[in-house]
Design a protein around this motif. Sequence first.
Motif, PDB file in Angstrom:
ATOM      1  N   ARG A 186      11.866   1.145   5.406  1.00 20.62           N
ATOM      2  CA  ARG A 186      11.322   0.450   4.237  1.00 20.62           C
ATOM      3  C   ARG A 186      10.247   1.264   3.523  1.00 20.62           C
ATOM      4  O   ARG A 186       9.710   0.827   2.499  1.00 20.62           O
ATOM      5  CB  ARG A 186      10.754  -0.905   4.660  1.00 20.62           C
ATOM      6  CG  ARG A 186      11.815  -1.894   5.147  1.00 20.62           C
ATOM      7  CD  ARG A 186      11.231  -3.262   5.390  1.00 20.62           C
ATOM      8  NE  ARG A 186      10.274  -3.285   6.475  1.00 20.62           N
ATOM      9  CZ  ARG A 186      10.588  -3.481   7.751  1.00 20.62           C
ATOM     10  NH1 ARG A 186      11.862  -3.648   8.102  1.00 20.62           N
ATOM     11  NH2 ARG A 186       9.650  -3.509   8.678  1.00 20.62           N
ATOM     12  N   THR A 187       9.928   2.439   4.047  1.00 25.31           N
ATOM     13  CA  THR A 187       8.942   3.307   3.408  1.00 25.31           C
ATOM     14  C   THR A 187       9.548   3.933   2.160  1.00 25.31           C
ATOM     15  O   THR A 187      10.652   4.491   2.215  1.00 25.31           O
ATOM     16  CB  THR A 187       8.504   4.429   4.379  1.00 25.31           C
ATOM     17  OG1 THR A 187       7.903   3.842   5.539  1.00 25.31           O
ATOM     18  CG2 THR A 187       7.503   5.367   3.720  1.00 25.31           C
ATOM     19  N   ALA A 231       0.835  -1.204   0.000  1.00 26.84           N
ATOM     20  CA  ALA A 231       0.000   0.000   0.000  1.00 26.84           C
ATOM     21  C   ALA A 231       0.867   1.250   0.000  1.00 26.84           C
ATOM     22  O   ALA A 231       0.560   2.239  -0.680  1.00 26.84           O
ATOM     23  CB  ALA A 231      -0.925  -0.011   1.211  1.00 26.84           C
ATOM     24  N   LYS A 232       1.957   1.214   0.759  1.00 26.39           N
ATOM     25  CA  LYS A 232       2.864   2.366   0.782  1.00 26.39           C
ATOM     26  C   LYS A 232       3.427   2.648  -0.605  1.00 26.39           C
ATOM     27  O   LYS A 232       3.588   3.808  -0.999  1.00 26.39           O
ATOM     28  CB  LYS A 232       4.009   2.108   1.767  1.00 26.39           C
ATOM     29  CG  LYS A 232       3.636   2.290   3.229  1.00 26.39           C
ATOM     30  CD  LYS A 232       4.875   2.102   4.105  1.00 26.39           C
ATOM     31  CE  LYS A 232       4.595   2.476   5.547  1.00 26.39           C
ATOM     32  NZ  LYS A 232       5.793   2.318   6.396  1.00 26.39           N
ATOM     33  N   GLN A 233       3.733   1.593  -1.337  1.00 22.53           N
ATOM     34  CA  GLN A 233       4.296   1.787  -2.671  1.00 22.53           C
ATOM     35  C   GLN A 233       3.261   2.407  -3.609  1.00 22.53           C
ATOM     36  O   GLN A 233       3.598   3.273  -4.429  1.00 22.53           O
ATOM     37  CB  GLN A 233       4.785   0.453  -3.243  1.00 22.53           C
ATOM     38  CG  GLN A 233       5.585   0.604  -4.532  1.00 22.53           C
ATOM     39  CD  GLN A 233       6.838   1.424  -4.329  1.00 22.53           C
ATOM     40  OE1 GLN A 233       7.689   1.084  -3.504  1.00 22.53           O
ATOM     41  NE2 GLN A 233       6.961   2.527  -5.073  1.00 22.53           N
ATOM     42  N   VAL A 234       2.005   1.995  -3.506  1.00 25.42           N
ATOM     43  CA  VAL A 234       0.942   2.584  -4.322  1.00 25.42           C
ATOM     44  C   VAL A 234       0.819   4.073  -4.024  1.00 25.42           C
ATOM     45  O   VAL A 234       0.686   4.909  -4.936  1.00 25.42           O
ATOM     46  CB  VAL A 234      -0.401   1.866  -4.072  1.00 25.42           C
ATOM     47  CG1 VAL A 234      -1.542   2.614  -4.752  1.00 25.42           C
ATOM     48  CG2 VAL A 234      -0.339   0.433  -4.576  1.00 25.42           C
ATOM     49  N   ALA A 283      -4.499  -8.841   2.651  1.00 21.60           N
ATOM     50  CA  ALA A 283      -3.734  -7.714   3.165  1.00 21.60           C
ATOM     51  C   ALA A 283      -4.447  -7.077   4.355  1.00 21.60           C
ATOM     52  O   ALA A 283      -3.815  -6.707   5.355  1.00 21.60           O
ATOM     53  CB  ALA A 283      -3.511  -6.674   2.065  1.00 21.60           C
ATOM     54  N   TRP A 284      -5.763  -6.947   4.241  1.00 23.43           N
ATOM     55  CA  TRP A 284      -6.553  -6.409   5.353  1.00 23.43           C
ATOM     56  C   TRP A 284      -6.407  -7.297   6.582  1.00 23.43           C
ATOM     57  O   TRP A 284      -6.146  -6.828   7.690  1.00 23.43           O
ATOM     58  CB  TRP A 284      -8.019  -6.303   4.932  1.00 23.43           C
ATOM     59  CG  TRP A 284      -8.965  -5.985   6.059  1.00 23.43           C
ATOM     60  CD1 TRP A 284      -9.575  -6.876   6.887  1.00 23.43           C
ATOM     61  CD2 TRP A 284      -9.387  -4.691   6.490  1.00 23.43           C
ATOM     62  NE1 TRP A 284     -10.368  -6.225   7.819  1.00 23.43           N
ATOM     63  CE2 TRP A 284     -10.264  -4.879   7.588  1.00 23.43           C
ATOM     64  CE3 TRP A 284      -9.121  -3.392   6.052  1.00 23.43           C
ATOM     65  CZ2 TRP A 284     -10.871  -3.807   8.243  1.00 23.43           C
ATOM     66  CZ3 TRP A 284      -9.739  -2.322   6.711  1.00 23.43           C
ATOM     67  CH2 TRP A 284     -10.605  -2.538   7.796  1.00 23.43           C
ATOM     68  N   ARG A 285      -6.567  -8.607   6.397  1.00 23.99           N
ATOM     69  CA  ARG A 285      -6.527  -9.533   7.525  1.00 23.99           C
ATOM     70  C   ARG A 285      -5.135  -9.571   8.159  1.00 23.99           C
ATOM     71  O   ARG A 285      -5.019  -9.728   9.384  1.00 23.99           O
ATOM     72  CB  ARG A 285      -6.912 -10.942   7.069  1.00 23.99           C
ATOM     73  CG  ARG A 285      -8.386 -11.170   6.881  1.00 23.99           C
ATOM     74  CD  ARG A 285      -9.237 -10.829   8.095  1.00 23.99           C
ATOM     75  NE  ARG A 285      -8.594 -11.146   9.362  1.00 23.99           N
ATOM     76  CZ  ARG A 285      -8.856 -10.513  10.494  1.00 23.99           C
ATOM     77  NH1 ARG A 285      -9.714  -9.506  10.515  1.00 23.99           N
ATOM     78  NH2 ARG A 285      -8.257 -10.850  11.605  1.00 23.99           N
ATOM     79  N   ARG A 286      -4.082  -9.473   7.375  1.00 25.72           N
ATOM     80  CA  ARG A 286      -2.737  -9.490   7.944  1.00 25.72           C
ATOM     81  C   ARG A 286      -2.547  -8.329   8.902  1.00 25.72           C
ATOM     82  O   ARG A 286      -2.053  -8.503  10.022  1.00 25.72           O
ATOM     83  CB  ARG A 286      -1.688  -9.428   6.831  1.00 25.72           C
ATOM     84  CG  ARG A 286      -0.247  -9.313   7.361  1.00 25.72           C
ATOM     85  CD  ARG A 286       0.759  -9.282   6.239  1.00 25.72           C
ATOM     86  NE  ARG A 286       2.115  -9.105   6.739  1.00 25.72           N
ATOM     87  CZ  ARG A 286       2.686  -7.914   6.953  1.00 25.72           C
ATOM     88  NH1 ARG A 286       2.008  -6.796   6.686  1.00 25.72           N
ATOM     89  NH2 ARG A 286       3.924  -7.832   7.407  1.00 25.72           N
ATOM     90  N   VAL A 287      -2.929  -7.123   8.477  1.00 28.09           N
ATOM     91  CA  VAL A 287      -2.770  -5.947   9.332  1.00 28.09           C
ATOM     92  C   VAL A 287      -3.647  -6.066  10.572  1.00 28.09           C
ATOM     93  O   VAL A 287      -3.207  -5.790  11.696  1.00 28.09           O
ATOM     94  CB  VAL A 287      -3.092  -4.666   8.534  1.00 28.09           C
ATOM     95  CG1 VAL A 287      -3.172  -3.455   9.457  1.00 28.09           C
ATOM     96  CG2 VAL A 287      -2.028  -4.430   7.465  1.00 28.09           C
ATOM     97  N   ILE A 300      -4.334   9.150   4.009  1.00 31.93           N
ATOM     98  CA  ILE A 300      -4.983   8.717   2.784  1.00 31.93           C
ATOM     99  C   ILE A 300      -4.301   7.454   2.245  1.00 31.93           C
ATOM    100  O   ILE A 300      -3.087   7.330   2.241  1.00 31.93           O
ATOM    101  CB  ILE A 300      -4.959   9.842   1.718  1.00 31.93           C
ATOM    102  CG1 ILE A 300      -5.751   9.416   0.476  1.00 31.93           C
ATOM    103  CG2 ILE A 300      -3.534  10.223   1.357  1.00 31.93           C
ATOM    104  CD1 ILE A 300      -5.965  10.550  -0.505  1.00 31.93           C
ATOM    105  N   GLY A 301      -5.115   6.488   1.838  1.00 32.34           N
ATOM    106  CA  GLY A 301      -4.598   5.249   1.280  1.00 32.34           C
ATOM    107  C   GLY A 301      -4.147   4.237   2.311  1.00 32.34           C
ATOM    108  O   GLY A 301      -3.652   3.171   1.947  1.00 32.34           O
ATOM    109  N   TYR A 302      -4.326   4.550   3.577  1.00 37.22           N
ATOM    110  CA  TYR A 302      -3.810   3.677   4.624  1.00 37.22           C
ATOM    111  C   TYR A 302      -4.914   3.309   5.605  1.00 37.22           C
ATOM    112  O   TYR A 302      -4.692   3.210   6.810  1.00 37.22           O
ATOM    113  CB  TYR A 302      -2.653   4.379   5.330  1.00 37.22           C
ATOM    114  CG  TYR A 302      -1.452   3.481   5.551  1.00 37.22           C
ATOM    115  CD1 TYR A 302      -1.074   2.541   4.595  1.00 37.22           C
ATOM    116  CD2 TYR A 302      -0.708   3.562   6.719  1.00 37.22           C
ATOM    117  CE1 TYR A 302       0.003   1.711   4.795  1.00 37.22           C
ATOM    118  CE2 TYR A 302       0.384   2.736   6.931  1.00 37.22           C
ATOM    119  CZ  TYR A 302       0.731   1.821   5.967  1.00 37.22           C
ATOM    120  OH  TYR A 302       1.801   0.996   6.166  1.00 37.22           O
TER     121      TYR A 302
END
Length: 247
Positions: free
Chosen positions: A195-196, A82-85, A106-110, A150-152
């Motif tokens: 890593r961001t 998501a950060k890359q997007v 991805a949702w479930r992992r977070v 936004i996006g997170y």
Amino acid sequence: MEFAGKVAYVTGGGSGIGAAVARRLSDRGADAVVVADVNAAAAEAVDVADPAQVEKSIEAVIRAHGRLDVVVHAAGVDDPAAKQVIADALLAGEPPQVTARLEDAAWRRVMSVNLDGTFHVLGAALRVMTPVRAGAIVVVGSSASFDAPIGYAHYAASKAGVHALCQSVAKEAIAFGVRVNVVAPGPTDTGMAARTPEPLRHSLGDGRVRPYATPEEIADVALFLAGDGAANLVGAVLLANGGRFTV
């Protein structure tokens, strides 16, 4: 030596804020600091998303040391994809589109690590601490739960859930002598931040306020919450974001 005679347990203690907390606890006299992390090379291998692993780990602390006085729960994950997007959209000068593309995995992992993991650690710690009517639990939340970047959305939601969970549990636990509080950092110079993607990392900078916090600065807030000087703090969420915004 304010933690002399105390036994502490730190999740996410293999790196970043958790590692800084473990070092600070040791420096300030803790008799034992048990470090747990999903990274087995850095610490005892514990995946906080797995309740059985958490329970087994804390039971091992009691067998080895006979008590548990302080828990600092610093384990957590972000979403590099998501950060890359978001970073790519910044470079292109376009609004990011993350949620429509976000897969359930991805949702479930977070959620499973950040929110479910906090529930597992709180439950296991309270099962040990409430019978002796003493203890302090500090959870690392995030300022993202307030400004909702936004996006997170999935990360912000997981941390907002962490804050609400801890505040509700704090009201319950204090009747049994256990204090639960939260430190909510802003951008902090950890491996996760490293890593961001650079465009996103740069966008988080603000010349009006302090730069990225160090893990040690956030650790100091966590230790304050765990110590006797915070005896009157119950269910607090301390925003530690260098002045980026207030709530």
